[in-house]
Design an enzyme around this catalytic site. Structure first.
Site, short mmCIF file in Angstrom:
data_model
loop_
_atom_site.label_atom_id
_atom_site.label_comp_id
_atom_site.label_asym_id
_atom_site.label_seq_id
_atom_site.Cartn_x
_atom_site.Cartn_y
_atom_site.Cartn_z
N SER A 127 0.83 -1.21 0.00
CA SER A 127 0.00 0.00 0.00
C SER A 127 0.85 1.26 0.00
CB SER A 127 -0.89 0.00 1.25
OG SER A 127 -1.51 1.25 1.39
N GLU A 129 0.13 3.69 1.53
CA GLU A 129 -0.01 4.21 2.90
C GLU A 129 1.29 4.02 3.69
OE1 GLU A 129 -2.81 4.93 5.24
OE2 GLU A 129 -4.34 5.17 3.71
N TYR A 150 -2.07 -0.62 10.18
CA TYR A 150 -2.32 -1.20 8.85
C TYR A 150 -1.06 -1.10 8.00
CZ TYR A 150 -3.98 -1.36 3.98
OH TYR A 150 -4.13 -1.66 2.64
P1 NAP Z 1 -11.30 -5.74 0.00
O1 NAP Z 1 -12.34 -5.43 -1.00
O2 NAP Z 1 -11.46 -5.24 1.40
O3 NAP Z 1 -11.10 -7.32 0.03
C1 NAP Z 1 -10.34 -7.94 1.02
C2 NAP Z 1 -10.52 -9.43 0.89
O4 NAP Z 1 -9.70 -10.06 1.85
C3 NAP Z 1 -11.96 -9.93 1.13
O5 NAP Z 1 -12.25 -10.90 0.16
C4 NAP Z 1 -11.88 -10.56 2.50
O6 NAP Z 1 -12.77 -11.65 2.66
C5 NAP Z 1 -10.46 -11.11 2.46
N1 NAP Z 1 -9.94 -11.43 3.78
C6 NAP Z 1 -9.96 -10.68 4.90
N2 NAP Z 1 -9.41 -11.36 5.92
C7 NAP Z 1 -9.03 -12.57 5.44
C8 NAP Z 1 -8.41 -13.72 6.00
N3 NAP Z 1 -8.09 -13.77 7.30
N4 NAP Z 1 -8.16 -14.77 5.20
C9 NAP Z 1 -8.51 -14.75 3.89
N5 NAP Z 1 -9.11 -13.70 3.30
C10 NAP Z 1 -9.36 -12.62 4.07
O7 NAP Z 1 -9.86 -5.20 -0.50
P2 NAP Z 1 -9.45 -4.67 -1.95
O8 NAP Z 1 -9.90 -3.25 -2.06
O9 NAP Z 1 -9.84 -5.66 -2.97
O10 NAP Z 1 -7.86 -4.60 -1.81
C11 NAP Z 1 -7.05 -5.66 -2.28
C12 NAP Z 1 -5.68 -5.56 -1.62
O11 NAP Z 1 -5.07 -4.32 -1.94
C13 NAP Z 1 -5.73 -5.61 -0.08
O12 NAP Z 1 -4.57 -6.29 0.35
C14 NAP Z 1 -5.62 -4.16 0.33
O13 NAP Z 1 -5.05 -4.00 1.61
C15 NAP Z 1 -4.69 -3.64 -0.77
N6 NAP Z 1 -4.85 -2.20 -1.02
C16 NAP Z 1 -6.05 -1.76 -1.46
C17 NAP Z 1 -6.20 -0.42 -1.74
C18 NAP Z 1 -7.53 0.11 -2.26
O14 NAP Z 1 -7.67 1.34 -2.38
N7 NAP Z 1 -8.48 -0.75 -2.60
C19 NAP Z 1 -5.12 0.47 -1.58
C20 NAP Z 1 -3.91 -0.03 -1.14
C21 NAP Z 1 -3.76 -1.39 -0.88
P3 NAP Z 1 -14.24 -11.53 3.33
O15 NAP Z 1 -15.20 -11.38 2.19
O16 NAP Z 1 -14.39 -12.83 4.01
O17 NAP Z 1 -14.22 -10.35 4.25
#
Ligand code: NAP
Length: 316
Positions: A127, A129, A150
């Protein structure tokens, strides 16, 4: 045809990455946690070709089994507890999933694929961040200086991927992701909160909207653009780290202008400021320098205005 394993299958990014990889003709397996995940049904309906495997980033054996079962060429770790504010209240859980989760996944990849000539390529969602806000732009050379639990967890995983790359010569890469959005964003993120409020205030199902610092700005991109970059990064001959962003910054005022004017309303009549929603470190506006990614052929395609309007369209 590659065999791809995506963690976080029920999340925003995995959804779009799975769609994209399937459209390229690859076999795609999605890791879903729990045996009763309410988002699994939607996923199955939207993408019947997607193979679902079960596992949890907190559980080493389940990750090992998922990799043994799917025998992937490419693993994309997109699972995380992604809401930053929660990390102050549930630091231990967040660290377990976001820092130790990738550690478990990397261990499983080495165990299945071997310590040398490992055929499995790995992508980690780091990230922006975790980067310091020292200049006007952030790139791969920007110092890592996390300011939330985070981003501490993300920084740990980021360094670990770099260590595995060196130690095992593993094709392991990180995308250093700026914020990216879509209609699949949940309303605990401010972009969706605003888009949803605009749509609901228009139809009379919501009366007003509380926000924090309206001048806080970010580099916001489209998830559909970002996932193409994840795939492209894993196709490179050598692994590496890449900042993914747009090079533009926008403030919450910009989002309010676009979202409310799109539905023909003046946001100043509905928005109230809530000091509890101010984040102290958000006074500095930075944007991505994604020239390293540009050099390998990626560019964003969705405009900021189009992104926000699309989110309003699908909210309500
Ligand atoms: P998201 O929509 O919040 O999806 C997160 C996923 O992780 C969900 O499917 C969730 O499953 C799963 N998860 C949570 N805890 C888990 C565990 N213990 N074991 C297995 N799966 C688990 O996130 P996103 O926006 O797609 O982001 C994808 C990645 O990019 C993440 O790593 C996030 O930190 C990183 N990121 C995102 C952004 C952004 O702006 N979107 C920016 C920087 C970095 P459930 O459905 O069961 O909750």
């Amino acid at each position: 045809m590659a065999r791809c394993l995506l963690t976080g299958a029920t999340g925003q990014d995995s959804f779009y990455l799975a769609e994209y990889l399937l459209s390229l003709g690859h076999k795609v397996c999605g890791l879903v946690r729990g045996y009763n995940n309410p988002r699994e049904e939607e996923l199955r309906l939207a993408m019947p070709e997607l193979e679902i495997v079960y596992g949890d980033l907190s559980d080493q054996i389940s990750l090992l089994k998922a990799i043994e079962l799917t025998q992937p060429n490419e693993v994309y770790n997109l699972a995380a507890v992604s809401a930053v504010p929660i990390s102050w209240d549930q630091t231990e859980m967040m660290t377990d999933v976001n820092a130790l989760g990738p550690a478990r996944l990397l261990r499983a990849i080495i165990q299945v694929g071997g310590e040398r000539n490992n055929p499995i390529r790995f992508f980690q969602a780091s990230s922006s961040e975790m980067l310091a806000c020292t200049g006007e732009t952030q790139n791969e050379l920007t110092p890592i200086c996390p300011r939330t639990p985070y981003s501490c967890a993300k920084a740990y995983a980021h360094f670990l991927v770099n260590n595995y790359r060196e130690r095992y010569d593993l094709h392991a890469s990180c995308g250093i992701l700026c914020s990216h959005e879509s209609k699949r964003r949940t309303p605990n993120f401010v972009t969706k909160k605003i888009a949803q409020a605009a749509a609901r205030i228009k139809t009379g199902t919501q009366q007003n909207l509380s926000l924090g610092n309206l001048d806080s700005g970010r580099d916001w991109g489209a998830a559909t653009d970002f996932v193409r970059a994840y795939h492209l990064i894993l196709q490179q001959p050598k692994p590496g780290d890449y900042v993914i962003g747009t090079g533009e910054t926008h403030t919450l005022r910009d989002i309010l202008d676009i979202a409310f004017s799109y539905v023909g309303l003046d946001w100043t009549k509905y928005v109230t400021l809530d000091p509890k929603l101010f984040r102290p470190w958000q006074d500095k506006i930075v944007k991505a320098d994604w020239s390293k990614l540009r050099a390998i052929g990626w560019a964003p395609t969705v405009t900021f205005e189009g992104l926000i309007q699309g989110m309003v369209n699908t909210s309500g």
